[in-house]
Design an enzyme around this catalytic site. Structure first.
Site, short mmCIF file in Angstrom:
data_model
loop_
_atom_site.label_atom_id
_atom_site.label_comp_id
_atom_site.label_asym_id
_atom_site.label_seq_id
_atom_site.Cartn_x
_atom_site.Cartn_y
_atom_site.Cartn_z
N LYS A 183 0.81 -1.22 0.00
CA LYS A 183 0.00 0.00 0.00
C LYS A 183 0.84 1.26 0.00
CE LYS A 183 -4.15 -2.01 1.81
NZ LYS A 183 -5.29 -1.93 2.71
N GLU A 198 -4.03 7.44 7.69
CA GLU A 198 -4.84 8.14 6.69
C GLU A 198 -5.96 8.92 7.34
OE1 GLU A 198 -5.01 5.17 2.82
OE2 GLU A 198 -6.78 5.50 4.04
N HIS A 219 -16.40 -4.73 5.94
CA HIS A 219 -15.51 -4.63 4.77
C HIS A 219 -15.73 -5.75 3.76
CE1 HIS A 219 -13.34 -1.35 6.62
NE2 HIS A 219 -13.32 -2.06 7.74
N ARG A 239 -6.53 -8.33 -10.58
CA ARG A 239 -7.10 -9.64 -10.96
C ARG A 239 -8.57 -9.45 -11.26
NH1 ARG A 239 -10.60 -9.46 -6.59
NH2 ARG A 239 -9.57 -8.86 -4.67
#
Lengths: 160, 496, 496, 160
Positions: free
Chosen positions: B116, B200, B235, B292
């Protein structure tokens, strides 16, 4: 035919009779006339008052138009037997209200048990039933052996 | 084009890939764990070879074994599906080293997007908007806290090497920061063997909207519209739709072009997904790129008419894209409901077991991508998603009606599923209006779990008839079929 | 819009209509014969009422009973499907008289199009090309022969009130004329109670191509492309596709506009089909108009994105068409294979019986409109079509591949079907090239009936394993499961 | 295990053995190693030399990947019994080569019969077998009664 019924919220005795090709059913005062046609071992179609329903039976459940319900049905006599005798002579006594066969004894004398912990498995009315300890304490006496029959109202285990 | 392709996956996605392979005249090779000997994808494939093992780690994740099967069966390429080895740079390289085409992007793109911190850096350089954040080697708690105070709470602490919620912490205020920082680091270490984290800004009422892209080995990249994936539970996506009811043509174009830029920045080819978070002011920020095929790819196939698996294969074989950006038109509305073997009433606990009865919907505008069949055992070893139901209609309102019709036709007996839960979502006023974000399920969970039981009397009538008939047929002897639940009842009635 | 609609039909088309009714929030009422008590459409409908009777004449054709059920159930409209009462002017009027909306055209349009002589006259007047022919009251054999000689043999003699091949004769030369004329008249009389016949020029290598139209009660009529229906066996359609590989955009427009003119000439509303014969020089001639939903309507739904049943209902309820001609775009290619319960190897004899196992295909671009389920009994009382399999892809070549993939997935065990026959058609070089006309099946029947039996050794292996396991399980006792066919064998071996 | 097999075109004896988890099968000299896994009462998956096949069994047929085959399997001993003794002592004699039970006699003495017309139903080897008239003629003698056992080689009916 009288049948005892239990759903998640309700419990009552219903009646079902066959009249020619249809079933006449009484549920808590409501009357239903049902035309039932089996489609396979598991499936059937039910027409009640013109409405059509796809019904599927599995071992434990019934599905109506794909939606799952848990409905329990039993012979009212058996049900009565199961709950008839409310003996409370000894708070610590594990008692059976029905004759049956002791399948398994899960505790030994001297064991510490918690209230609600299963202590005996009894086979009665073709069903296996777990009997729980009525209170927490020490097992004082085991009056039964596995694979032996017992009478109704017998005190199987005593807890102190 | 290839003659034979191995699918290094299981369940519905293996079946999905096999279907397109068949249409392209390419032989399919399945692999399977011991648990999956009886599974649908084995039965569907042209060839099937055992990997042994039960868990994923013992089977679908063992690279050597899979390469060995590919060689033994003369497969020229490997399709990794999603999950498992699909975003494993090492496996992609291993394929290359063994002269097998990995149906995916170049290994370097996997590794760039897999980390990330690296991904953020590349995206920033490529002019892709990223969520205000702080990422640096050896980030200390003090530096993190200072940053958080600057951009304002809440903030998110995330594992650099992570994904799927592991090593992720939302921090509401200063006092929580220290503990959360340490927890995230230790979870990151145990989950990914790498304790690096970054911080973040947390976006409120965020939408999860992702852009499908498709690139070839000749530098062409196009985008195929977006998917709105904000109906999530922990999530985990539950329902997806395309187009998103939240964005308009201008924004679609802006996000699409940004996604193409993101892909080009890492030299991407293959199908891929650029995920964005979109805040309520319609600012969008790069979240991550999935290098993908995505679970929810069928909604894009419905609205664009493009078979994404076909194009994955064509691109992998070196073909140039024959679709230009201007050819891509969204022609209606598509919705996907993921059918999980789980019990919504018991906190969505997986519900393994035998599928005793399975009726799948059909008719106009309905597609079911299933990984199971009637009689199949759903095991606890793998993902509990048994199928993806997708529909298409000319607009969103009609697509919702069609999905409800299809869900009504869908019957899974023997195990619990989230089919009824889906119906509640699809009829929730906010969903109907298209006004929902990623907090939707959590904020409406009570409503969504409610059941109406309109046909309970009919269920009783049916049960009585069953009881009546089996009594006369002498089948109640065992007391099993019709009254097994009375065990519990009897138990409660004992006098003890 | 209606709250409740009765479907005066059975099988797949009843199921098809119910699906759209559900999507529109309209309650569905099924009717059923004694034979159909266990059928799929009864199970799918919201309500179901018995008509009694076994044959169609005793059940689905009894107008009084159907009207009675509609009234009893408070259905505001009746959808007739196809066949049965769908093109019965009297029934349409009867609905009207009882305050029930007939989901179809005005009764006058049914009667105009139902009589071939009348239809030809109206079409001629409307400038719709018709096949050179002679139709007049009291047509004599002599007049007929004179006409035949003028236009040249072969000619067709057809019943004025007829359809479906009854009272139809192809006459190759002068010497056959007299006998054929008399036979046609007597067959027409016995089939339709009306011995009028007419004579037509016979077209060689003709294509059967039909235009789907849609009209509202406000005078708007549009066309939705064509269907190529030339794969026929004894005037029975087997495979249909849209678009036709034989015509181009210009011709499509010309035929489409002609079809609209034809519909407007009889004040048509509802979905409808104008059938044309197209000769090898691409001249097209009006054949007949079907004033109802067509079996093969799904291919049009795939390529245009329009739900025809939805629009039938909206038009019947008085709504204006919200689709304009310029909105109709054909977006790819669709093929339909009709799955019949029949044995191609025994001259396509119907194959009734129990469907012991049923696996229907799914995945991208596949739609199955089935009228049956696993365990269903296919009876001899009604049409042997058990399902319609349709596929969609962006071009014809890919659509054929997709259909072959779907047919491979389709399993019907217990009865014979034409699934293997379809595969032979779809792989025949002429079909693949799109070069076929209505003589295709007859001209290629030997090729189409061939079987490859590539997996016979595997079938033997499987049978041996079954035999082995049941031997050890002691299940061969009866000798039934594994060797019932040896009865015949044993019989042949007796010494007598 | 020896098994006699008959398909539409072929007829031969095959061999099947179980070796650990797989089957070893001999078909006319070709050897197959098969891994078979039942999926339900009717369905199974078969892997032979890496190739995967979906197999479905119905009462009379087997389907491989959806394609229908008629394969007949029988114990070779039974098969031999069924065709062993080729007696031809009398052209008009209806003879059984196996012991069995006469299920039905379809003709009476004096009846006119056509060659190939069934005249007796015999139950043998758990199967019902129709015995046909060997030639056209008149039934001279019926030597058996319904529901009675007969020996192998017995002459059941004589036709003149």
């Amino acid at each position: 035919m009288e049948v005892s019924v239990r759903t998640g919220k309700r419990e009552f005795d219903a009646n079902i009779e066959k009249e020619k090709d249809r079933y006449k059913i009484d549920i808590e005062g409501k009357q239903f006339f049902a035309d039932y046609e089996p489609l396979s071992e598991t499936d059937g179609n039910l027409i009640v008052e013109g409405k059509s329903y796809h019904v599927i039976f599995t071992d434990n459940s019934v599905y109506v138009n794909g939606v799952h319900f848990d409905i329990e049905t039993i012979d009212p006599l058996k049900k009565e037997l199961l709950k008839s005798t409310k003996l409370e002579k000894d708070e610590g006594a594990v008692v059976t209200s029905m004759p049956g066969n002791v399948k398994k004894v899960l505790v030994r004398e001297g064991d510490r048990v918690e209230a609600g912990q299963p202590v005996v498995v009894l086979e009665a009315m073709k069903m296996e039933n777990e009997l729980d300890a009525p209170k927490s304490g020490i097992v004082k006496k085991v009056n039964v052996k596995e694979n032996t029959p017992v009478e109704a109202n017998a005190v199987l285990i005593e807890i102190e | 084009m290839f003659d034979k392709v191995l699918i290094a996956n299981r369940g519905e996605i293996a079946v999905r890939v096999i279907r397109t392979l068949k249409e392209m005249g390419i032989k399919s090779v399945a692999v399977f764990s011991d648990i999956d000997r009886k599974s649908f994808h084995v039965n569907m494939a042209d060839e099937a070879y055992p990997l042994g093992g039960k868990t994923s780690a013992e089977s679908y994740l063992v690279m050597d074994k899979i390469i060995e099967v590919a060689k033994k069966s003369d497969a020229q390429a490997i399709h990794p599906g999603y999950g498992f080895l699909s975003e494993n740079e090492k496996f992609a390289k291993m394929c290359e080293d063994n002269g097998i085409v990995f149906i995916g992007p170049p290994p370097s793109a996997i590794s760039s997007m897999g980390d990330k911190v690296t991904a953020r850096r590349i995206m920033e350089k490529a002019g892709v908007p990223i969520i205000p954040g702080l990422e640096k080697e050896g980030l200390t708690e003090e530096e993190g806290l200072k940053f958080a105070k600057r951009v304002g709470f809440p903030v998110m602490i995330k594992a650099s090497a992570g994904g799927g919620g592991k090593g992720m912490r939302k921090v509401l205020n200063e006092s929580e920061f220290s503990k959360a920082f340490r927890q995230a680091k230790s979870e990151a270490l145990s989950s990914f063997g790498d304790d690096r984290v970054y911080i973040e800004k947390f976006l409120e009422e965020p939408h999860h909207i992702e852009i499908q892209i498709l690139g070839d080995k000749h530098g062409n990249v196009i985008y195929l519209g977006e998917r709105e994936c904000s109906v999530q539970r922990r999530h985990q996506k539950v329902i997806e739709e395309s187009p998103s009811p939240f964005i308009d043509d201008d924004m679609r174009k802006k996000m699409g072009e940004t996604a193409v830029r993101a892909a080009q920045a890492v030299g991407y080819f293959n199908a891929g997904t650029v995920e964005f978070l979109v805040d309520k002011h319609k600012n969008f920020y790069f979240l991550e790129m999935n290098t993908r095929l995505q679970v929810e790819h069928p909604v894009t196939e419905w609205v664009t008419g493009v078979d994404l698996v076909e194009y994955q294969l064509r691109v992998a074989a070196g073909e140039k894209l024959d679709i230009k950006q201007e050819d891509v038109v969204l022609r209606g509305h598509s919705i996907e409901c993921r059918i999980y073997a789980e019990d919504p009433e018991k906190n969505f606990m997986p519900s393994p077991g035998k599928i005793e009865r399975l009726i799948t919907p059909s008719g106009p505008g309905v597609r079911d991508d299933s990984g199971v069949f009637e009689g199949a055992e759903v095991s606890l070893y793998y993902d509990p998603m048994i199928s993806k139901l997708t529909v298409f209609h000319r607009n969103r309102k009609l697509a919702i009606s069609r999905m409800l019709r299809a869900l009504d036709e869908y019957v899974v007996a023997g195990i619990k599923t989230n089919i009824e839960f889906h119906k509640r979502v699809l009829t929730h006023p906010d969903f109907v209006k298209g006004k929902y974000d990623t907090t939707f399920i959590d904020n409406n969970i009570d409503y969504l779990l409610e059941r109406e039981n309109v046909n309970e009397d009919i269920a009783i009538v049916a049960s009585l008839i069953r009881y009546y008939n089996s009594s006369f047929a002498g089948k109640v002897k065992e007391g099993k079929k019709t009254s097994s639940k009375w065990k519990d009842y009897a138990k409660n009635c004992w006098i003890i």
